[in-house]
Enzyme design. Structure first.
Site, PDB file in Angstrom:
ATOM      1  N   HIS A  27       0.868  -1.176   0.000  1.00 17.93           N
ATOM      2  CA  HIS A  27       0.000   0.000   0.000  1.00 17.93           C
ATOM      3  C   HIS A  27       0.907   1.230   0.000  1.00 17.93           C
ATOM      4  CE1 HIS A  27      -4.320   1.388   1.092  1.00 17.93           C
ATOM      5  NE2 HIS A  27      -3.638   2.475   0.758  1.00 17.93           N
ATOM      6  N   GLU A  41      -4.453  -0.318  -5.349  1.00 17.46           N
ATOM      7  CA  GLU A  41      -4.583   0.790  -6.289  1.00 17.46           C
ATOM      8  C   GLU A  41      -3.322   1.109  -7.081  1.00 17.46           C
ATOM      9  OE1 GLU A  41      -6.277   4.279  -4.521  1.00 17.46           O
ATOM     10  OE2 GLU A  41      -8.110   3.267  -3.925  1.00 17.46           O
ATOM     11  N   TYR A  84     -15.016   5.608  -4.428  1.00 11.76           N
ATOM     12  CA  TYR A  84     -15.325   6.809  -3.645  1.00 11.76           C
ATOM     13  C   TYR A  84     -16.258   7.774  -4.359  1.00 11.76           C
ATOM     14  CZ  TYR A  84     -11.615   5.483  -0.398  1.00 11.76           C
ATOM     15  OH  TYR A  84     -10.861   4.821   0.527  1.00 11.76           O
ATOM     16  N   GLU A 110     -12.468  -0.706  -0.136  1.00 12.82           N
ATOM     17  CA  GLU A 110     -12.497   0.646   0.426  1.00 12.82           C
ATOM     18  C   GLU A 110     -13.724   1.391  -0.068  1.00 12.82           C
ATOM     19  OE1 GLU A 110      -9.005   3.148  -0.147  1.00 12.82           O
ATOM     20  OE2 GLU A 110      -7.682   1.463   0.271  1.00 12.82           O
TER      21      GLU A 110
HETATM   22  C1  PNW Z   1      -7.152   5.591  -1.644  1.00 11.80           C
HETATM   23  N1  PNW Z   1      -7.369   9.892  -6.355  1.00 11.80           N
HETATM   24  O1  PNW Z   1      -6.361   6.619  -2.125  1.00 11.80           O
HETATM   25  C2  PNW Z   1      -6.186   4.782  -0.813  1.00 11.80           C
HETATM   26  O2  PNW Z   1      -6.234   3.407  -1.012  1.00 11.80           O
HETATM   27  C3  PNW Z   1      -6.208   5.161   0.627  1.00 11.80           C
HETATM   28  O3  PNW Z   1      -4.939   4.931   1.155  1.00 11.80           O
HETATM   29  C4  PNW Z   1      -6.665   6.595   0.792  1.00 11.80           C
HETATM   30  O4  PNW Z   1      -6.528   7.086   2.085  1.00 11.80           O
HETATM   31  C5  PNW Z   1      -8.109   6.644   0.333  1.00 11.80           C
HETATM   32  O5  PNW Z   1      -8.248   6.141  -0.992  1.00 11.80           O
HETATM   33  C6  PNW Z   1      -8.738   8.031   0.393  1.00 11.80           C
HETATM   34  O6  PNW Z   1      -8.084   8.896  -0.476  1.00 11.80           O
HETATM   35  C7  PNW Z   1      -6.677   7.423  -3.179  1.00 11.80           C
HETATM   36  O7  PNW Z   1      -6.743  10.959  -6.449  1.00 11.80           O
HETATM   37  C8  PNW Z   1      -5.984   8.606  -3.295  1.00 11.80           C
HETATM   38  O8  PNW Z   1      -8.207   9.559  -7.200  1.00 11.80           O
HETATM   39  C9  PNW Z   1      -6.204   9.442  -4.350  1.00 11.80           C
HETATM   40  C10 PNW Z   1      -7.127   9.067  -5.294  1.00 11.80           C
HETATM   41  C11 PNW Z   1      -7.835   7.880  -5.190  1.00 11.80           C
HETATM   42  C12 PNW Z   1      -7.597   7.048  -4.120  1.00 11.80           C
END
Ligand code: PNW
Length: 479
Positions: free
Chosen positions: A131, A176, A306, A381
């Site tokens: 990660h 990711e 998300y 997530e």
């Molecule tokens: C994910 N974007 O990160 C990660 O898996 C986590 O560690 C993180 O804390 C969480 O989502 C919330 O951000 C991302 O820019 C970071 O699209 C950035 C992006 C997507 C996921």
């Protein structure tokens, strides 16, 4: 008296796994303890200007020392599982491009104890092997642009799976890889902070290769374990009606979804993505036989979701809208895609500035199910950042609860339409180091006061605990 329910309770499938998730660099701290050496995130966060307010993960949630009380809290909330990640620089601190180097017993012992304590608390561990905290020595030798990084990753994965595989059912190779490759090597908003589009595509391939080699290594070391990969896939759509708008959808879908899904699940790279990016790279980093190595059997696909992705064609006439939620950089993560823009969407946003659309969760799960029938899916997530405040020992985070309720309903919609989703991990258990945003963004259902390390259970955690205990969305929330 309690009001009569306005709708029937909506139940999840029996055995549905409920949990929360974290990642090593975001919560552990203790960066120089028990033999750990620096990762790319130590270097990045200690470089002035890279992280908001100069925050670093030096201490973070001090989870390295407080994991016992954190597990006790998880148990009190009735969590069935905990997804955490292993910090590679704790396990093989002397790794170089040529060799893995000695295994650090103290590093392994930390995770072994963590696993034991979780099991003793009745909580199933789910382990992410990578990660984002790449040993700095490997970045110095090229990082994910170098094939050797994938080779060393597989050796490291074999060590961890060998040590924990007697007690851990699920190993997730990578979290990711989209972020590792494009945010790390193209836009530069994540470590190692490079802005080289060709390197980002080499990183995509070597991350895919790391997954394939790592999956095989986990199977050798822990034959009974399930092998998973977690992707942040996008539900990409457009509100435009032109052919160029449809082409923008195809391009972003290619770079975000298919360039990972196709090699892993079909053993091919999408020809359109290779053609789209031919001005940037000739893809000569893909060697004969690599696709067969990447195309390993996958037991479970982890899906992180998300927010929605809306695109349209950009003709260069007005300033380009770049509301893609990936942080501000003069450099786009969307390599070779100057004809695509990301319009600002109306409606509510989280503290990240990310738009909210639970339909995306349903559509995404159903699309993967349609295209890869039979593949087990796990939401690894989902969650939201809000500007929480503690008042008299409580956090009334109504917006987060609403976000979670709506997204869980969306997961259920997909399940009821046939998608084989077997669990859900809320991001995150604790407020933590949110990468380039440092501690300014709070994703936890448990609040952390960074001055005192005091934990405060937010209202959303209590709501989630109730959902978990019922294995259902409560009647009042189900409609
Ligand atoms: C994910 N974007 O990160 C990660 O898996 C986590 O560690 C993180 O804390 C969480 O989502 C919330 O951000 C991302 O820019 C970071 O699209 C950035 C992006 C997507 C996921």
């Amino acid at each position: 008296t309690t009001p009569a329910p306005s709708a029937a309770e909506r139940t999840f499938p029996p055995g549905f796994v409920w949990g929360t998730a974290t990642a090593s660099y975001q919560v552990e701290g203790a960066v120089a303890e028990d033999g750990r050496t620096p990762s790319i995130w130590d270097t990045f966060s200690h470089t002035p200007g890279r992280v908001v307010a100069g925050d670093t993960g030096d201490v973070a949630d001090d989870h390295y020392h407080r994991f016992r009380e954190d597990i006790a809290l998880m148990k009190r909330l009735g969590m069935a599982s905990y997804r955490f990640s292993v910090a590679w620089p704790r396990i093989t601190p002397q790794v170089s491009a040529d060799e893995l180097g000695p295994v650090n017993p103290a590093g392994l012992a930390f995770y072994s104890t963590l696993v034991d304590e979780l099991i003793a608390a009745g909580i199933e561990p789910a382990v992410t092997l990578y990660h984002w905290d790449l040993p700095q020595a490997l970045e110095d030798a090229g990082g994910w642009t170098a094939r050797t990084t994938a080779e060393r990753f597989a050796e490291y994965a074999e060590v961890v799976a060998g040590a924990l595989g007697d007690r851990v059912r699920t190993f997730i190779t990578l979290n990711e890889p989209w972020c590792s490759a494009y945010l790390g090597y193209a836009s530069g908003v994540h470590a190692p902070g490079r802005t080289e589009p060709a390197s980002a595509l080499a990183a995509v391939h070597h991350l895919n290769l790391a997954h394939g080699l790592g999956a095989a290594a986990v199977r050798r070391a822990a034959p009974g374990a399930r092998v998973a990969l977690t992707l942040n896939l996008a539900w990409v759509r457009t509100e435009g009606t032109s052919e160029a708008d449809a082409d923008a959808v195809r391009r972003v879908d290619g770079l975000q979804n298919r360039v990972f899904l196709d090699p892993v699940l079909r053993g091919t790279y999408p020809a359109d993505v290779q053609a789209d990016t031919s001005s940037v790279t000739d893809w000569s980093f893909v060697r004969e036989g690599d696709l067969a190595l990447i195309h390993q059997p996958l037991d479970v696909l982890g899906v992180n979701y998300y927010s929605p992705t809306v695109v349209r064609a950009w003709d260069g006439s007005a300033p380009r809208a770049e509301n893609d939620g990936h942080g501000n950089s003069a450099h786009s993560p969307w390599v070779a895609s100057t004809d695509v823009e990301f319009p600002e969407l109306p409606g509510e946003k989280t503290a990240m500035g990310w738009s909210i659309d639970p339909r995306g969760m349903t559509e995404l799960l159903l699309r993967i199910h349609r295209e890869h029938p039979g593949l087990e899916l796990l939401v690894t997530e989902n969650g939201a950042a809000y500007d929480d405040v503690v008042v008299a020992g409580q956090v009334h985070d109504v917006e987060r609860t609403r976000y979670l309720r709506d997204h869980l309903a969306a997961v259920l919609d997909a399940v009821e339409a046939g998608a084989p989703v077997t669990g859900y991990y809320l991001w995150s258990f604790l407020d933590n180091f949110e990468w380039g945003y440092g501690f300014s963004k709070r994703f936890g259902v448990v609040h952390v006061d960074y001055a005192t390390q005091e934990r405060t259970v937010k209202d959303s955690a209590l709501w989630y605990a109730d959902v978990v205990s019922r294995n259902a969305l409560p009647a009042a929330d189900a409609d």
